[in-house]
Scaffold this motif. Structure first.
Motif, PDB file in Angstrom:
ATOM      1  N   TYR A  75     -12.161  -2.324   3.021  1.00  0.00           N
ATOM      2  CA  TYR A  75     -12.403  -1.044   3.700  1.00  0.00           C
ATOM      3  C   TYR A  75     -13.917  -0.882   3.795  1.00  0.00           C
ATOM      4  CZ  TYR A  75     -11.674   3.975   4.656  1.00  0.00           C
ATOM      5  OH  TYR A  75     -11.629   5.235   5.225  1.00  0.00           O
ATOM      6  N   ILE A 152      -3.723  -2.049  -0.851  1.00  0.00           N
ATOM      7  CA  ILE A 152      -4.675  -1.316  -0.017  1.00  0.00           C
ATOM      8  C   ILE A 152      -3.851  -0.394   0.877  1.00  0.00           C
ATOM      9  CG2 ILE A 152      -6.482  -1.443   1.730  1.00  0.00           C
ATOM     10  CD1 ILE A 152      -7.138  -4.245   0.750  1.00  0.00           C
ATOM     11  N   ILE A 153      -4.061   0.910   0.735  1.00  0.00           N
ATOM     12  CA  ILE A 153      -3.314   1.874   1.549  1.00  0.00           C
ATOM     13  C   ILE A 153      -3.811   1.788   2.982  1.00  0.00           C
ATOM     14  CG2 ILE A 153      -2.639   4.274   1.823  1.00  0.00           C
ATOM     15  CD1 ILE A 153      -1.694   2.919  -0.795  1.00  0.00           C
ATOM     16  N   GLN A 180       0.712  11.467  -6.411  1.00  0.00           N
ATOM     17  CA  GLN A 180      -0.731  11.604  -6.400  1.00  0.00           C
ATOM     18  C   GLN A 180      -1.231  11.477  -4.965  1.00  0.00           C
ATOM     19  OE1 GLN A 180      -1.049   7.698  -8.691  1.00  0.00           O
ATOM     20  NE2 GLN A 180      -2.933   7.612  -7.493  1.00  0.00           N
ATOM     21  N   ARG A 181      -2.452  11.933  -4.745  1.00  0.00           N
ATOM     22  CA  ARG A 181      -3.020  11.876  -3.398  1.00  0.00           C
ATOM     23  C   ARG A 181      -3.487  10.459  -3.104  1.00  0.00           C
ATOM     24  NH1 ARG A 181      -7.479  15.972  -0.716  1.00  0.00           N
ATOM     25  NH2 ARG A 181      -7.599  14.899   1.293  1.00  0.00           N
ATOM     26  N   LEU A 182      -3.093   9.932  -1.953  1.00  0.00           N
ATOM     27  CA  LEU A 182      -3.528   8.615  -1.512  1.00  0.00           C
ATOM     28  C   LEU A 182      -4.349   8.772  -0.239  1.00  0.00           C
ATOM     29  CD1 LEU A 182      -0.244   6.537  -2.017  1.00  0.00           C
ATOM     30  CD2 LEU A 182      -2.207   6.711  -3.562  1.00  0.00           C
ATOM     31  N   SER A 183      -5.357   7.937  -0.081  1.00  0.00           N
ATOM     32  CA  SER A 183      -6.204   8.011   1.098  1.00  0.00           C
ATOM     33  C   SER A 183      -6.262   6.659   1.797  1.00  0.00           C
ATOM     34  CB  SER A 183      -7.620   8.469   0.720  1.00  0.00           C
ATOM     35  OG  SER A 183      -8.188   7.608  -0.246  1.00  0.00           O
ATOM     36  N   GLY A 185      -7.363   3.313   3.194  1.00  0.00           N
ATOM     37  CA  GLY A 185      -8.343   2.351   2.710  1.00  0.00           C
ATOM     38  C   GLY A 185      -8.451   2.270   1.204  1.00  0.00           C
ATOM     39  N   GLN A 186      -7.735   3.131   0.489  1.00  0.00           N
ATOM     40  CA  GLN A 186      -7.814   3.154  -0.969  1.00  0.00           C
ATOM     41  C   GLN A 186      -7.215   1.890  -1.581  1.00  0.00           C
ATOM     42  OE1 GLN A 186      -5.930   6.593  -2.660  1.00  0.00           O
ATOM     43  NE2 GLN A 186      -6.143   5.916  -4.771  1.00  0.00           N
ATOM     44  N   SER A 187      -7.901   1.328  -2.555  1.00  0.00           N
ATOM     45  CA  SER A 187      -7.382   0.195  -3.325  1.00  0.00           C
ATOM     46  C   SER A 187      -6.798   0.730  -4.628  1.00  0.00           C
ATOM     47  CB  SER A 187      -8.495  -0.815  -3.637  1.00  0.00           C
ATOM     48  OG  SER A 187      -8.972  -1.405  -2.447  1.00  0.00           O
ATOM     49  N   ILE A 188      -5.581   0.302  -4.949  1.00  0.00           N
ATOM     50  CA  ILE A 188      -4.886   0.841  -6.110  1.00  0.00           C
ATOM     51  C   ILE A 188      -3.888  -0.192  -6.638  1.00  0.00           C
ATOM     52  CG2 ILE A 188      -3.049   1.915  -4.735  1.00  0.00           C
ATOM     53  CD1 ILE A 188      -3.140   4.298  -6.679  1.00  0.00           C
TER      54      ILE A 188
END
Length: 275
Positions: A75, A152-153, A180-183, A185-188
């Motif tokens: 991202y 990666i979202i 939980q809040r996800l955005s 491009g977020q890596s999780i």
């Protein structure tokens, strides 16, 4: 074989006034410029470097760490728009290009996008935001339930969130299971929850154990609020279990089985009781 766009430990074979040369085997000797040389590096030492092409398309090394290597997603933020396309910040002094033909939609300076890095026809590291043509959605994978994976979202749908699983395949996080809040491009970190018959991957942000622990806690909270007793057991109708605990019969049976083994509850003829 050593390739452009990857990181390697290479041996120093020559020192010059403008840097040191590294043995890159099939690529020959590659320069590591002076400004990237760690202190006290000498001939015969090895150093971890990333390989790319300089502005004249010559192989060159750096000790800077890119945010992604060739064959990976990241991202990244747009730094500049030019006549050639958009240049993105990927952690190196030299930015990476997304040509206009590789932009899913026109890119805006200051905005970030999920891109995939690849080598173009001239062997230069290039990025594309047309990730749908790269992420795989077939059943040719070796993922398995409860496997821990990197996500990666990448998108949202009516069902939930689409995520890139371990830099290769699409997976789905169901929105009613995300607390939980996800955005974008977020890596999780996440877990493979289930592999469907067509090979598609259902995901969870919690391991199977964490999920069972949550169900167990729901049951324990109910027992503590109802004098330590619930008039349900493993033979009770699914609807009755769902009404009391909001979980399926299968989830209930696994949870009380674990609580019973821990000697936290007893299972009686007509219900379960807190010890």
């Amino acid at each position: 074989m050593i390739k452009i766009g990857s990181t390697y430990d290479l041996e120093v074979v020559k020192q010059t006034e403008f840097g040191v040369y590294l043995d890159a085997e099939n690529l020959g000797e590659i320069l590591l410029p002076t400004k990237y040389i760690p202190d006290n590096l000498s001939v015969g030492d090895t150093v971890e470097v990333f390989l790319y092409l300089d502005s004249e398309d010559r192989p060159i090394a750096t000790t800077q760490t890119p945010k992604a290597e060739v064959g990976e997603f990241a991202y990244l933020k747009v730094k500049e728009n030019t006549q050639f396309g958009a240049f993105l910040d990927w952690g190196l002094d030299k930015d990476v290009l997304v040509p206009f033909a590789e932009q899913h939609r026109p890119m805006t300076v200051g905005h970030s996008y999920i891109v995939f890095l690849y080598l173009d026809n001239q062997g230069r590291i290039t990025a594309t935001s047309k990730i749908d043509k790269v992420v795989q959605e077939d059943d040719q994978h070796n993922f398995y339930p409860q496997q821990k994976v990197d996500l990666i979202i990448a998108n949202s749908t009516e069902l939930g969130f689409k995520a890139i699983v371990d830099q290769s395949h699409w997976g789905l996080l169901y929105k009613d299971e995300v607390d939980q809040r996800l955005s974008f491009g977020q890596s999780i970190e996440g877990y493979v929850k289930y592999i469907r018959e067509d090979g598609k991957i259902d995901l969870s942000l919690k391991s199977g154990r964490q999920i069972r622990d949550n169900y167990s806690q729901v049951i324990l909270d109910y027992l503590r609020d109802h004098d330590g007793y619930a008039a349900v057991h493993d033979k009770s109708p699914p609807a009755q279990i769902a009404d009391l605990f909001g979980i399926s019969k299968g989830q209930f049976k696994k949870a009380i089985g674990g609580l019973y083994k821990q000697k936290v509850i007893t299972i009686e003829k007509d219900g379960i009781r807190l010890v």
